[in-house]
Design a protein around this motif. Sequence first.
Motif, PDB file in Angstrom:
ATOM      1  N   GLU A  87       0.831  -1.203   0.000  1.00 51.22           N
ATOM      2  CA  GLU A  87       0.000   0.000   0.000  1.00 51.22           C
ATOM      3  C   GLU A  87       0.866   1.253   0.000  1.00 51.22           C
ATOM      4  O   GLU A  87       1.901   1.309   0.661  1.00 51.22           O
ATOM      5  CB  GLU A  87      -0.925  -0.005   1.214  1.00 51.22           C
ATOM      6  CG  GLU A  87      -1.929   1.140   1.210  1.00 51.22           C
ATOM      7  CD  GLU A  87      -2.895   1.057   2.372  1.00 51.22           C
ATOM      8  OE1 GLU A  87      -3.792   1.913   2.465  1.00 51.22           O
ATOM      9  OE2 GLU A  87      -2.740   0.124   3.203  1.00 51.22           O
ATOM     10  N   SER A  88       0.449   2.242  -0.777  1.00 53.12           N
ATOM     11  CA  SER A  88       1.165   3.513  -0.870  1.00 53.12           C
ATOM     12  C   SER A  88       0.173   4.653  -0.678  1.00 53.12           C
ATOM     13  O   SER A  88      -0.998   4.552  -1.056  1.00 53.12           O
ATOM     14  CB  SER A  88       1.864   3.637  -2.226  1.00 53.12           C
ATOM     15  OG  SER A  88       2.414   4.930  -2.398  1.00 53.12           O
ATOM     16  N   ARG A  89       0.640   5.750  -0.112  1.00 56.53           N
ATOM     17  CA  ARG A  89      -0.223   6.918   0.090  1.00 56.53           C
ATOM     18  C   ARG A  89      -0.271   7.821  -1.141  1.00 56.53           C
ATOM     19  O   ARG A  89      -1.046   8.771  -1.176  1.00 56.53           O
ATOM     20  CB  ARG A  89       0.277   7.720   1.289  1.00 56.53           C
ATOM     21  CG  ARG A  89       0.170   6.987   2.623  1.00 56.53           C
ATOM     22  CD  ARG A  89       0.623   7.865   3.771  1.00 56.53           C
ATOM     23  NE  ARG A  89       0.503   7.183   5.056  1.00 56.53           N
ATOM     24  CZ  ARG A  89       0.812   7.725   6.224  1.00 56.53           C
ATOM     25  NH1 ARG A  89       1.264   8.986   6.271  1.00 56.53           N
ATOM     26  NH2 ARG A  89       0.681   7.042   7.342  1.00 56.53           N
ATOM     27  N   SER A  90       0.532   7.528  -2.133  1.00 53.66           N
ATOM     28  CA  SER A  90       0.586   8.365  -3.325  1.00 53.66           C
ATOM     29  C   SER A  90      -0.503   7.961  -4.310  1.00 53.66           C
ATOM     30  O   SER A  90      -0.747   6.771  -4.546  1.00 53.66           O
ATOM     31  CB  SER A  90       1.966   8.242  -3.989  1.00 53.66           C
ATOM     32  OG  SER A  90       1.997   8.930  -5.225  1.00 53.66           O
ATOM     33  N   THR A 114       8.911  -1.719 -17.451  1.00 50.94           N
ATOM     34  CA  THR A 114       9.163  -1.847 -16.022  1.00 50.94           C
ATOM     35  C   THR A 114       7.904  -2.310 -15.300  1.00 50.94           C
ATOM     36  O   THR A 114       6.781  -2.120 -15.791  1.00 50.94           O
ATOM     37  CB  THR A 114       9.627  -0.502 -15.423  1.00 50.94           C
ATOM     38  OG1 THR A 114       9.952  -0.675 -14.040  1.00 50.94           O
ATOM     39  CG2 THR A 114       8.554   0.558 -15.555  1.00 50.94           C
ATOM     40  N   ARG A 115       8.118  -2.909 -14.120  1.00 55.39           N
ATOM     41  CA  ARG A 115       7.009  -3.230 -13.218  1.00 55.39           C
ATOM     42  C   ARG A 115       6.935  -2.210 -12.086  1.00 55.39           C
ATOM     43  O   ARG A 115       6.062  -2.291 -11.230  1.00 55.39           O
ATOM     44  CB  ARG A 115       7.204  -4.629 -12.637  1.00 55.39           C
ATOM     45  CG  ARG A 115       7.155  -5.754 -13.652  1.00 55.39           C
ATOM     46  CD  ARG A 115       5.759  -6.160 -14.007  1.00 55.39           C
ATOM     47  NE  ARG A 115       5.034  -6.745 -12.886  1.00 55.39           N
ATOM     48  CZ  ARG A 115       3.881  -7.388 -12.995  1.00 55.39           C
ATOM     49  NH1 ARG A 115       3.306  -7.516 -14.198  1.00 55.39           N
ATOM     50  NH2 ARG A 115       3.268  -7.907 -11.951  1.00 55.39           N
ATOM     51  N   ASN A 116       7.863  -1.270 -12.088  1.00 56.86           N
ATOM     52  CA  ASN A 116       7.909  -0.235 -11.055  1.00 56.86           C
ATOM     53  C   ASN A 116       6.920   0.871 -11.411  1.00 56.86           C
ATOM     54  O   ASN A 116       7.162   1.669 -12.314  1.00 56.86           O
ATOM     55  CB  ASN A 116       9.329   0.315 -10.948  1.00 56.86           C
ATOM     56  CG  ASN A 116       9.480   1.310  -9.800  1.00 56.86           C
ATOM     57  OD1 ASN A 116       8.495   1.748  -9.219  1.00 56.86           O
ATOM     58  ND2 ASN A 116      10.703   1.663  -9.473  1.00 56.86           N
ATOM     59  N   GLY A 117       5.798   0.912 -10.686  1.00 55.73           N
ATOM     60  CA  GLY A 117       4.767   1.905 -10.975  1.00 55.73           C
ATOM     61  C   GLY A 117       4.796   3.103 -10.050  1.00 55.73           C
ATOM     62  O   GLY A 117       3.758   3.738  -9.825  1.00 55.73           O
ATOM     63  N   ASP A 118       5.975   3.443  -9.528  1.00 52.97           N
ATOM     64  CA  ASP A 118       6.108   4.604  -8.643  1.00 52.97           C
ATOM     65  C   ASP A 118       6.272   5.852  -9.512  1.00 52.97           C
ATOM     66  O   ASP A 118       7.386   6.282  -9.810  1.00 52.97           O
ATOM     67  CB  ASP A 118       7.316   4.415  -7.722  1.00 52.97           C
ATOM     68  CG  ASP A 118       7.373   5.465  -6.621  1.00 52.97           C
ATOM     69  OD1 ASP A 118       6.384   6.208  -6.464  1.00 52.97           O
ATOM     70  OD2 ASP A 118       8.399   5.540  -5.925  1.00 52.97           O
ATOM     71  N   GLN A 226      -4.406   1.360  -8.284  1.00 53.90           N
ATOM     72  CA  GLN A 226      -3.944   2.683  -7.876  1.00 53.90           C
ATOM     73  C   GLN A 226      -3.777   2.710  -6.356  1.00 53.90           C
ATOM     74  O   GLN A 226      -4.587   2.173  -5.608  1.00 53.90           O
ATOM     75  CB  GLN A 226      -4.928   3.752  -8.321  1.00 53.90           C
ATOM     76  CG  GLN A 226      -4.448   5.170  -8.050  1.00 53.90           C
ATOM     77  CD  GLN A 226      -5.421   6.221  -8.574  1.00 53.90           C
ATOM     78  OE1 GLN A 226      -6.578   5.914  -8.856  1.00 53.90           O
ATOM     79  NE2 GLN A 226      -4.960   7.450  -8.716  1.00 53.90           N
ATOM     80  N   GLY A 227      -2.707   3.335  -5.883  1.00 53.10           N
ATOM     81  CA  GLY A 227      -2.441   3.398  -4.457  1.00 53.10           C
ATOM     82  C   GLY A 227      -1.661   2.218  -3.921  1.00 53.10           C
ATOM     83  O   GLY A 227      -1.549   2.045  -2.709  1.00 53.10           O
TER      84      GLY A 227
END
Length: 272
Positions: A87-90, A114-118, A226-227
């Motif tokens: 879980e992310s707050r972004s 990429t698999r990095n969705g940041d 998302q999130g």
Amino acid sequence: MVRSLWSAATGMNAQQTNVDTIANNLANVNTVGYKSQVAQFKSLLYQTLQTATTTANGDPKPTSSQVGLGVRNSSINSIFTQGPALESRSDTSFAIEGEGYFAIQGADQNTYYTRNGDFTWATNGRNGMILTNQDGLPVLSSTGRTITLGTNYVTNKITVTGDGQICYPDANNNPQPIGVTIGLYQFNNPGGLVRNGDTLWKTSAASGEALNEATNRNLTPSRMLQGYLEGSNVQVADEMVNLIVAQRAYEMNSKAITTTDEMMQTANNLKR
């Protein structure tokens, strides 16, 4: 005995690469979207000491006599299992459930995956906003274009559906698609992808061309969350066990060199 020295030396070199690979996995245990690696080994050439022939009595020998000349690393393979959803707050954090990859436009204008969705929204210098990764590289849409919004959008009101459609609230505060979809792509052979630093990948002849989920109906669609962010798939307990095994293998090869050295020293002392 000289053969045993070189064979054990190749074993030490191979295990050193194995330890380096395991150490890199452990170092990236908290890297978003990281895929663990495993070192593969193969035997070197075999030297034939005696071919299949007959004994002094004329009886056939069923097998030959061969001795191995050591080992080497044949490849370092990536493991593409799904990482945990964290879980992310972004609002611009996205995790993928399925086989899909995000597309990123590199500084050299080539497309990477990429698999990095940041992700984050950044100004594009023309009074607009563009979706980028944390290195400022643009994220591509399902049409292969950069995702750019005008100044009339407030980024913290943007939502993304499970299939990647970017939505914005209307006058009644109901999210509506704005006609832009975050691209998701798959590959026939993900193991053929080439690492390009961090968590970026580029295509190769082994991986095949990227398959667009938006246009290829033969693919099982991925789901975007998302999130959330996809964590590293490194299993610390497994890596620690692998590290112990590699260390013991290194020690055994070192012991073989020590034993061979003692045997050669004994042979040299026989004529004294």
